[in-house]
Design an enzyme around this catalytic site. Structure first.
Site, mmCIF file in Angstrom:
data_model
loop_
_atom_site.group_PDB
_atom_site.id
_atom_site.type_symbol
_atom_site.label_atom_id
_atom_site.label_comp_id
_atom_site.label_asym_id
_atom_site.label_seq_id
_atom_site.Cartn_x
_atom_site.Cartn_y
_atom_site.Cartn_z
ATOM 1 N N ASP A 1 26.361 1.302 18.025
ATOM 2 C CA ASP A 1 24.876 1.247 19.042
ATOM 3 C C ASP A 1 25.250 0.592 20.175
ATOM 4 O OD1 ASP A 1 22.212 1.715 19.592
ATOM 5 O OD2 ASP A 1 22.360 -0.587 19.655
ATOM 6 N N GLU B 1 26.735 6.439 15.078
ATOM 7 C CA GLU B 1 26.685 5.234 15.638
ATOM 8 C C GLU B 1 27.752 4.419 14.805
ATOM 9 O OE1 GLU B 1 22.541 4.344 17.891
ATOM 10 O OE2 GLU B 1 22.774 3.599 15.739
#
Length: 245
Positions: free
Chosen positions: A65, A137
């Site tokens: 992320d 992610e």
């Protein structure tokens, strides 16, 4: 060999082959394949295979992320030198939001590679948007740890950045940013804004702006501030250009 162990071994062999094909598809070979497998390992799978040293992808998701935000931020900062901080933030948010990550994941068939527990499998986890976004992610996190930022950038250059260039996220930009994005995509030249007129008393000022492309007028706009007048001029220019496409 007991049937259960035989079945699990066959299952793992199938997935290792799938990961091999996946790496060939993206043109990247992981040095540490365990990181790649971990990126696609859901917590439900770990819970059902406690005797084996599996790790789920949640920590990699956390790292990915941050890496994704950094690389997308750098790309936007370089691509749109005149875009405001607020517009850059809004555009980045649209690129790294769940629906966008799901789109990227589906493009590479991430769902077919995820290691899931039986319960999650039976409830359609393989197609669940939140799960796919998390896996994307986690994959970015694993790729960063294994290959570094340059390889992550190269991967995003193939999968994510072209969609920005194609205008997939133009809807979140203001008119000036949309116009700039359209002109850059087309490679047409330089945009300039000029304030042609200021009228009215100080407490009720009105501005008239013109936007030009290579000294050719594209649109006029008026507003209570210079910014508003420029936005309206850009809106008119966008309308004209889109009618020509």
């Amino acid at each position: 060999m007991p049937y259960r162990k035989y079945r699990e071994k066959k299952y793992e062999t199938k997935y290792r082959e799938a990961f091999k094909v996946f790496q060939e598809k993206i043109g990247i070979t992981f040095t540490d394949e365990k990181l790649l497998i971990q990126a696609f390992t859901h917590s439900s799978y770990v819970n059902e295979h406690r005797k084996k040293p599996h790790e789920d992808n949640e920590r990699l998701e956390f790292l990915g992320d941050a890496v994704l935000e950094l690389t997308v931020s750098q790309y936007l900062f370089q691509k749109y030198p005149t875009m405001s901080e607020g517009e850059l933030t809004k555009l980045r948010a649209a690129i790294v939001c769940e629906p966008s990550l799901v789109r990227f994941a589906n493009e590479l068939s991430f769902g077919s590679l995820v290691l899931l527990g039986k319960g999650e499998e039976m409830t359609g986890g393989r197609e669940r948007p939140a799960l796919l976004a998390d896996v994307f992610e986690a994959f970015i996190g694993a790729l960063y740890l294994d290959q570094g930022l340059e390889t992550v950038w190269g991967f995003l250059k193939e999968i994510v950045y072209p969609k920005i260039n194609e205008g997939a996220f133009s809807h979140v930009m203001d008119y000036k940013s949309q116009l700039q994005e359209l002109i850059q995509r087309d490679g047409s030249g330089n945009i300039e804004y000029q304030i042609l007129q200021e009228k009215g008393p100080a407490h009720n000022r009105e501005f008239v702006s013109r936007v030009t492309l290579n000294n050719v007028a594209l649109g006029l706009g008026s507003g209570k501030s210079k910014k508003e007048a420029e936005q309206q001029a850009a809106a008119e220019a966008l309308k004209k250009l889109k009618e020509q496409l």
